[in-house]
Design an enzyme around this catalytic site. Structure first.
Site, PDB file in Angstrom:
ATOM      1  N   ASN A 192      41.412  22.313 -16.904  1.00  0.00           N
ATOM      2  CA  ASN A 192      40.990  22.424 -15.501  1.00  0.00           C
ATOM      3  C   ASN A 192      40.721  23.878 -15.123  1.00  0.00           C
ATOM      4  O   ASN A 192      39.819  24.149 -14.331  1.00  0.00           O
ATOM      5  CB  ASN A 192      42.027  21.779 -14.577  1.00  0.00           C
ATOM      6  N   HIS A 227      46.785  16.347  -8.815  1.00  0.00           N
ATOM      7  CA  HIS A 227      47.803  15.331  -9.103  1.00  0.00           C
ATOM      8  C   HIS A 227      47.191  14.208  -9.953  1.00  0.00           C
ATOM      9  O   HIS A 227      46.130  13.680  -9.602  1.00  0.00           O
ATOM     10  CB  HIS A 227      48.313  14.761  -7.771  1.00  0.00           C
ATOM     11  N   ILE A 234      58.261  22.323  -9.503  1.00  0.00           N
ATOM     12  CA  ILE A 234      58.099  21.996  -8.076  1.00  0.00           C
ATOM     13  C   ILE A 234      58.560  23.198  -7.248  1.00  0.00           C
ATOM     14  O   ILE A 234      59.676  23.689  -7.410  1.00  0.00           O
ATOM     15  CB  ILE A 234      58.907  20.728  -7.732  1.00  0.00           C
ATOM     16  N   ASN A 287      47.031  21.457  -5.158  1.00  0.00           N
ATOM     17  CA  ASN A 287      47.540  20.927  -6.421  1.00  0.00           C
ATOM     18  C   ASN A 287      46.644  19.801  -6.905  1.00  0.00           C
ATOM     19  O   ASN A 287      46.033  19.086  -6.116  1.00  0.00           O
ATOM     20  CB  ASN A 287      48.964  20.380  -6.199  1.00  0.00           C
TER      21      ASN A 287
HETATM   22  C1  GRF Z   1      46.121  17.681 -15.102  1.00  0.00           C
HETATM   23  O1  GRF Z   1      45.829  16.460 -15.699  1.00  0.00           O
HETATM   24  C2  GRF Z   1      46.756  17.510 -13.746  1.00  0.00           C
HETATM   25  O2  GRF Z   1      46.582  16.249 -13.198  1.00  0.00           O
HETATM   26  C3  GRF Z   1      48.207  17.768 -13.988  1.00  0.00           C
HETATM   27  O3  GRF Z   1      48.253  18.659 -15.070  1.00  0.00           O
HETATM   28  C4  GRF Z   1      47.151  18.436 -15.914  1.00  0.00           C
HETATM   29  C5  GRF Z   1      46.639  19.736 -16.440  1.00  0.00           C
HETATM   30  O4  GRF Z   1      45.645  19.524 -17.400  1.00  0.00           O
HETATM   31  N1  GRF Z   1      48.837  18.290 -12.807  1.00  0.00           N
HETATM   32  P1  GRF Z   1      44.880  20.702 -18.100  1.00  0.00           P
HETATM   33  O5  GRF Z   1      45.940  21.646 -18.626  1.00  0.00           O
HETATM   34  O6  GRF Z   1      44.013  21.365 -17.072  1.00  0.00           O
HETATM   35  O7  GRF Z   1      44.070  20.095 -19.207  1.00  0.00           O
END
Ligand code: GRF
Length: 217
Positions: free
Chosen positions: A16, A117, A100, A115
């Site tokens: 991400n 989720h 958290i 965030n």
């Molecule tokens: C994501 O799938 C998100 O929903 C969760 O952590 C994951 C991180 O994925 N909070 P990446 O490290 O960006 O592949």
């Protein structure tokens, strides 16, 4: 230019973070740059990615920090102060951050922490979320990524998905910015379903950041 801090952990892959960097490079997000990538662990894959892309990084290991008797609250405060004083971000993005936060962190960035989720969240702390077709499904809060995906399969949810929301003291109960529904197939495994959720995450997280940066939230 909006200044963004991205927080990650070593439990994810950093994909991400990559999606955000790509959206900034391609000018899908026009008026922002990442000022720092922060992790609680030095072996987070996203830290390597940030270094390759010449983005400043900071590591604050919770275990190291608390082993001399300092509390979790002090960790939150120290991290918040480090980020605020050194980088002064307009927006904090939790993209796979697994701890958290207490108010000791949140109060430094009011309404400026979002965030990602791995499930569908409603507005506020309701126990059910209403899907586009009117179906109501149970809300999954406080579970780590794979567990949240597994829970949706094990409980025969028709859909799951991903939500970008503001972080408040109440876990996974802040204002929803964007949500994307993903249909669960009878053949799905955690891996196959999570793969499709990630495709959505890579769209809605940059989109939410873009909205924030354009003052449209
Ligand atoms: C994501 O799938 C998100 O929903 C969760 O952590 C994951 C991180 O994925 N909070 P990446 O490290 O960006 O592949």
């Amino acid at each position: 230019m909006k200044r963004i801090a991205v927080l990650i952990s070593n439990k994810g892959t950093g994909s991400n973070l990559e999606a955000i960097v790509k959206a900034i490079k391609s000018k899908t997000i026009k008026n922002a740059h990442i000022v720092v990538v922060v992790s609680n662990k030095s072996d987070a894959l996203g830290i390597q990615f940030a270094k390759k892309n010449k983005i400043p990084t900071e590591i604050l290991d919770l275990k190291e920090f608390t082993k001399n008797g300092q509390s979790r609250g002090e960790y939150d405060k120290t991290l918040a102060k480090l980020i605020k004083d050194k980088y002064n971000p307009d927006l904090i993005v939790l993209a796979g951050w697994m701890l958290i936060f207490s108010n000791d962190f949140i109060k430094y960035f009011p309404e400026r922490i979002i965030n990602l989720h791995p499930g569908l969240l409603p507005e506020g702390s309701a126990k059910f979320v209403k899907l586009r077709d009117g179906t109501k499904i149970e809300v999954i809060r406080g579970l780590y990524t794979n567990d949240a995906v597994k829970y949706a399969i094990d409980h025969n949810f028709p859909f799951t998905g991903s939500t970008v929301h503001f972080v408040t003291e109440k876990v996974d109960a802040g204002k929803v910015i964007l949500r994307s529904e993903v249909k669960i197939l009878s053949t799905d495994t955690v891996e196959s379903l999570y793969r499709r959720i990630k495709i959505e995450e890579h769209k809605i997280l940059p989109k939410a950041i873009k909205l924030f940066c354009e003052n449209k939230i």
